[in-house]
Scaffold this active site. Structure first.
Site, PDB file in Angstrom:
ATOM      1  N   PHE A  80      -0.565  10.098  -7.493  1.00 21.75           N
ATOM      2  CA  PHE A  80      -0.440   8.654  -7.303  1.00 21.75           C
ATOM      3  C   PHE A  80      -1.129   7.905  -8.425  1.00 21.75           C
ATOM      4  O   PHE A  80      -1.190   6.746  -8.466  1.00 21.75           O
ATOM      5  CB  PHE A  80      -1.008   8.228  -5.947  1.00 21.75           C
ATOM      6  N   TRP A 107       2.299   1.602  -3.369  1.00 17.90           N
ATOM      7  CA  TRP A 107       1.279   2.022  -4.326  1.00 17.90           C
ATOM      8  C   TRP A 107       1.222   3.551  -4.398  1.00 17.90           C
ATOM      9  O   TRP A 107       1.005   4.135  -5.449  1.00 17.90           O
ATOM     10  CB  TRP A 107      -0.094   1.467  -3.898  1.00 17.90           C
ATOM     11  N   HIS A 108       1.456   4.196  -3.242  1.00 16.84           N
ATOM     12  CA  HIS A 108       1.345   5.648  -3.206  1.00 16.84           C
ATOM     13  C   HIS A 108       2.449   6.339  -3.984  1.00 16.84           C
ATOM     14  O   HIS A 108       2.257   7.455  -4.463  1.00 16.84           O
ATOM     15  CB  HIS A 108       1.346   6.152  -1.755  1.00 16.84           C
ATOM     16  N   GLY A 109       3.594   5.730  -4.093  1.00 16.27           N
ATOM     17  CA  GLY A 109       4.634   6.396  -4.862  1.00 16.27           C
ATOM     18  C   GLY A 109       5.949   5.674  -4.767  1.00 16.27           C
ATOM     19  O   GLY A 109       6.182   4.869  -3.862  1.00 16.27           O
ATOM     20  N   SER A 118       0.833  -1.200   0.000  1.00 15.86           N
ATOM     21  CA  SER A 118       0.000   0.000   0.000  1.00 15.86           C
ATOM     22  C   SER A 118       0.870   1.253   0.000  1.00 15.86           C
ATOM     23  O   SER A 118       0.601   2.216  -0.720  1.00 15.86           O
ATOM     24  CB  SER A 118      -0.910  -0.017   1.226  1.00 15.86           C
TER      25      SER A 118
END
Lengths: 482, 309
Positions: free
Chosen positions: A482, A325-327, A322
């Protein structure tokens, strides 16, 4: 085109009028209109990436049909992996290629070896993480025989590209949105008014709170080395409200906009800062992503069925993924890791489902214990957000170190401090309204509905005036990156 | 029917806000500023002007026509590019009865940037609204409210309508008074910032061709009206000049030298690295303070006198 722009304020009424007055005779025409509007909306950022979006859509659409019509499991599996690899491949190239290359070069440099690998000048297509996840969930659901493949390319494309959710979610599921797309939609007055109210509240959160918090958070984070621990703590608090109001404000506008067209999108936020522990926080923050990871990663990994160790492992996996996933930055990974550590006690002691209902349901105020738990959870998230906001890990650690210094106990002092006092009043107002409306879908859903109309309208006008007063240079939403 | 009711109620709800916005916009547009002042001045006095200064902030803060003893006006403005200089000339084409000399800066960035495409794009509204020179098709560039923070606009309106403070920052002949402070800014920092702002990473062919076309049109205009044109590369401090990209600079200087040599009514003077301008003459690395502006104005005066005679 940003939700908080004048362009969107013109675009939305035009699409709305065309949708209900011109295209209302046929569901097909309504869907085509929404698809064209969505592609126009997307191309306002960069029309070249529209081809990537269309390619990704067509790929998953064709994969769905091919998987469903496969006569044997091998062909089905082949199509499944074909789609997964290409989808994740695009995401990997656009989002993570340079990060991996740079990390690889840095790792070798640490051993004194200079590796010359070329990086790419890559522009991240807006919303790629969101629409890729849309597509992935669709393909996985067909593979697992949870849904039937959609045979109408327009309907499927609209599921992926519906403009309110295209660039920053909520991450929809085919099981939830596709049935709405293929069903006739009637105009619902109450739903539309509700939608407008949610848009208003979203704009208030974004423009009045998030954008103003951003100014002060930026002032403090950009010169944190010169500020005291107390000031840096205030900076972290400003960012905590910024990120919440920015993203939940965006989600409110998205959900409200979708309602105007007769759609109900997945709820994305449920008053997360009133959570009593981190497990509850994660059931209330970015719900569509958390549930996506739960359904497509945590449960396939075995979820909580395999005992405590498996639960721990799986929890770490989903939080790190997770974060990633954000960056493409180690800061996001540490943010994910930190949240995994926060949640560990409730995983180990099996208390992660202690707080399902909203706090102090049916009461005016929380108990002292509830208040203490809320405060503690809030402070834990404040520290985690420092990693989210920091440019790199070293910066984040220095920032935290400065907070835990003797200067934590002096009076905060920063540029334009006096101006921030007005913002603090608005933040208190936000917290009060959110607390009052915490049992609803969003804070303003039922707020003031029992008041005489004149007072209710006056209240809305005051919100609009404050939005107009603070509006200015259009600030992009954080989650667009994102 | 429900949708009609919805729309009618929505309109009823929104109309007061829209009305307020329109009234506010109209009041904002009435606040005097440099652009409205210059336009009004030119509307009334263009037939009296003998020497006209055009161009960007280097001229705006660099030339004070009050020091000159002939009828001069400084019609420059911050980031005013060549296409806008041309547009101003053409707007008053039939009114330049006494005009003899035009002075236009050709600086390091003049061929490579335009107001509409750069970071100062927000200023385009000033030409649309106040000069009535349509340079943008974006409807937002016709609205004050679409630019800057509403709170700042509110502050501006309060200052003007309650305290009579305008946004005009130039004197009655168009010289910018913003840099009058005796204290100069950090010359190293501003040098770096300005170089970064003025250096193009990749040449935009369309902009370059457009600027050259504007320049040639200005020359054609000057020939048609028997005007002399002085092109000047304005002085800047060494923290700026030493960091300029030589390719961009050489192209600029060589191009304008060639153009000036080819046209008999045009003259070019390169003062970029003129050593007579000292640290105390600069407000920042590429703008004069009051003292520097005095020196520069007198230098231009000498040039104009030579050319006029």
């Amino acid at each position: 085109m940003l939700f908080n722009s004048l362009n969107f304020a013109i675009f939305l009424p035009i699409v709305f009028v065309l949708y209900w007055f011109v295209a209302n005779k046929s569901l097909r025409i309504q869907n085509i209109l929404l698809l064209v509007a969505s592609y126009f909306f997307y191309s306002c950022w960069d029309w070249r990436f529209l081809f990537l979006l269309i390619f990704s859509t067509v790929l998953d659409f064709v994969t769905g049909i091919k998987m469903e019509s496969s006569k044997d499991n091998t062909t089905k599996k082949m199509w499944f992996w074909f789609s997964i690899i290409i989808n994740l491949g695009f995401l990997g190239i656009f989002k993570y290629y340079n990060f991996f290359i740079e990390s690889f070069v840095q790792a070798f440099a640490n051993f004194g070896i200079n590796v010359d690998v070329w990086t790419l000048k890559i522009v991240l297509p807006v919303g790629i993480s969101f629409y890729t996840f849309h597509g992935l969930s669709y393909v996985i659901d067909i593979y697992k025989n949870r849904i039937k493949a959609e045979r109408n390319v327009i309907d499927y494309s609209l599921f992926v590209s519906f403009f309110p959710l295209l660039v920053a979610g909520p991450i929809e599921r085919a099981t939830h949105l596709l049935p709405q797309i293929i069903s006739k939609r009637e105009f619902d007055y109450t739903k539309a008014v509700n939608g407008l109210r949610q848009i208003l509240w979203g704009l208030f959160k974004k423009i009045v709170i998030a954008d103003q918090c951003a100014q002060f958070a930026n002032i403090i984070f950009n010169s944190s080395a010169h500020y005291s621990g107390s000031t840096n703590f205030v900076g972290a608090l400003f960012f905590t409200f910024q990120i919440y109001c920015d993203f939940s404000g965006y989600s409110d506008i998205a959900l409200g906009t979708a309602r105007l067209f007769g759609f109900e999108l997945l709820r994305n936020f449920a008053f997360p800062y009133f959570s009593r522990d981190i497990a509850e926080f994660w059931r209330r923050w970015h719900i569509s992503l958390s549930s996506w990871f739960k359904d497509y990663l945590y449960i396939p990994l075995g979820g909580s069925k395999g005992g405590t160790w498996m639960k721990i492992r799986n929890t770490f996996v989903i939080f790190i993924v997770s974060g990633f996933w954000h960056g493409a930055n180690w800061t996001f990974m540490i943010w994910g890791l930190l949240n995994a550590l926060y949640i560990m006690p409730s995983i180990i002691f099996n208390t992660n489902r202690n707080y399902i209902e909203i706090v102090a349901k049916g009461k005016i105020l929380p108990t002292f214990r509830e208040f203490f738990n809320i405060l503690l959870t809030f402070l834990l998230t404040v520290f985690a957000w420092i990693f989210f906001r920091a440019e790199n890990v070293t910066f984040a650690f220095k920032y935290i170190a400065s907070i835990f210094s003797e200067t934590l106990f002096i009076i905060p002092n920063f540029k334009r401090k006096e101006e921030s006092l007005i913002l603090v009043i608005f933040i208190l107002f936000l917290v009060a309204i959110e607390w009052k409306g915490r049992e609803n879908q969003y804070a303003l859903e039922r707020f003031g509905l029992k008041w005489p109309k004149v007072f209710r309208w006056l209240f809305y006008y005051l919100l609009i005036i404050s939005i107009c007063y603070f509006t200015g240079v259009e600030q992009q939403f954080i989650y667009f990156q994102f | 029917m429900r949708i009609k009711k919805f729309i009618l109620r929505l309109i009823f709800f929104i109309v007061p806000i829209l009305l307020l916005a329109v009234i506010f916009e109209l009041y904002l547009q009435k606040i005097p500023n440099d652009y409205s002042f210059k336009r009004n001045y030119l509307d009334k006095n263009s037939n009296q002007i003998e020497v006209l200064f055009l161009g960007n902030s280097h001229i705006f803060y660099g030339v004070n026509p009050e020091m000159l003893n002939y009828n001069t006006f400084n019609a420059s403005n911050v980031s005013q590019s060549l296409n806008l200089d041309l547009a101003i000339l053409e707007k008053y084409e039939n009114e330049w009865e006494k005009l003899k000399v035009i002075v236009i800066p050709i600086d390091y960035f003049s061929f490579f940037l335009t107001l509409e495409k750069g970071t100062e794009k927000w200023r385009a509204k000033n030409y649309n609204i106040y000069y009535k020179i349509p340079i943008s098709y974006d409807f937002k560039d016709y609205l004050e409210l679409a630019h800057g923070k509403t709170s700042k606009n509110f502050e501006r309106a309060t200052k003007y309508y309650f305290h009579k403070e305008t946004n005009r920052s130039c004197n009655k002949l168009g010289f910018g008074l913003g840099n009058l402070s005796k204290y100069n800014q950090d010359l190293i920092k501003t040098g770096n910032e300005s170089v970064r702002k003025h250096t193009v990473k990749e040449i935009d062919d369309k902009i370059l061709k457009g600027n050259l076309k504007s320049l040639n049109s200005i020359i054609d205009f000057s020939k048609k009206h028997h005007l002399k044109v002085i092109f000047v590369t304005c002085p800047a401090y060494k923290t700026y000049t030493s960091k300029l990209d030589t390719t961009q600079l050489n192209y600029t200087v060589q191009t304008i030298e060639k153009i000036a040599a080819k046209n008999k009514n045009t003259f070019y003077i390169n003062l970029l690295k003129d050593t007579s301008y000292l640290t105390e003459d600069f407000h920042d690395a590429d703008h004069f303070n009051e003292k520097g502006a005095q020196k520069f104005t007198l230098k231009m005066d000498q040039m104009i006198k030579i050319i006029k005679n």
